[in-house]
Design a protein around this motif. Structure first.
Motif: not given
Length: 284
Positions: A30-32, A40-42, A44-57, A165-169
């Motif tokens: 959840r992006l705040l 949100l800019s595309a 920011t959205l794509s970078d969030t998904l990229e980092r999320m996928q990396q942590v999962v890996q 983004v102020e925070a990510i949950e």
């Protein structure tokens, strides 16, 4: 089929039997946005998904191979682990910045090794380790149980917070769709400040460090060497690095990067740098 009142009474008094249907474990991000914004800019959205996928890996590497504090090269993951940790994104809810992601791959059988017996690793193990990484990474006493690559990836979320983004949950769910924890994992400036201190504690100390900016034009992962093009200098600068800084260097290819370390000069010409930290420079 129309039921009589008696049929409805009978069905109403019949206890539930059987078991809950298993579904794919999932992680919701959840992006705040700042100031209650509704867009949100595309990027920011794509970078969030990229980092999320990396942590999962990184979580998948940990549950399959075991925790290695020095691990940082996601490109060395086997195709089986990459497939195990692949996120599938579901449709967004209208007007929402909640990114629903599932781990749908079947369990992976890990062969016996020197230190671990053969066992099965599944998506729910990856989600559990994802939770653990964020629980461990913000404290000096526990961050040694997290790979340096995962620490760097979590810290890189700070670029999103400084942008829009102020925070990510993050909220995680098990294979029955039940929340794993009552409260989401909250990534904000205070949390990332602690992560930065943890990362700094992993780095060798130097009395005085120099900073260079440029573009990485050659990167040798096996030898831990690179070449850097610096503005105003025709000759490329040679650099050496440890696995500690590999992840941000991989992200920097083709982009401007700021390197900090011990710099060797000959007159006004920069000859080489022993890199202790690296950060991609925003070119927004």
């Amino acid at each position: 089929m129309n039921r009589s009142a008696e049929d409805q009474r009978i069905f109403g008094e019949t206890p539930s039997i059987g078991s809950l249907v298993e579904i794919s474990p999932r992680i919701n991000a959840r992006l705040l946005p700042f100031g209650g914004s509704h867009k949100l800019s595309a990027k920011t959205l794509s970078d969030t998904l990229e980092r999320m996928q990396q942590v999962v890996q990184y979580a998948g590497y940990d549950v399959y191979h075991g925790v290695n504090p020095d691990f940082a090269d996601l490109r060395s993951l086997s195709s089986e682990v990459v497939n195990l940790t692949k996120l599938t994104i579901e449709p967004f809810d209208e007007g929402s910045f909640v990114i629903p992601a599932r781990l749908e791959t079947r369990p992976l059988q890990r062969e016996a090794g020197d230190e671990q017996p053969a066992h099965e690793v599944g998506a729910e193990d990856v989600v559990r380790r994802f939770d653990e990484i964020f629980a461990l990474v913000g404290q000096q006493s526990t961050a040694t149980q997290v790979s340096i690559g995962a620490i760097q990836t979590v810290e890189s979320l700070g670029r999103l917070l400084r942008r829009e983004v102020e925070a990510i949950e993050f909220t995680t769910f098990d294979s029955l769709g039940i929340r794993r924890k009552p409260n989401p994992i909250r990534i904000d400036e205070a949390f990332l400040g602690r992560v930065s201190k943890v990362k700094a504690s992993r780095q060798p100390t130097r009395a005085k460090l120099d900073t260079l900016e440029g573009r990485v034009t050659a990167l040798d992962i096996s030898e831990g060497k690179l070449q850097l093009t610096v503005d105003g200098q025709s000759r490329r600068v040679k650099g050496t690095f440890a696995m500690l800084v590999l992840q941000p260097l991989l992200e920097s290819l083709g982009r401007r990067v700021k390197l900090e370390g011990h710099v060797e000069r000959s007159g006004r010409t920069i000859q080489s740098i022993q890199i202790l930290s690296a950060e991609v420079v925003s070119e927004d």
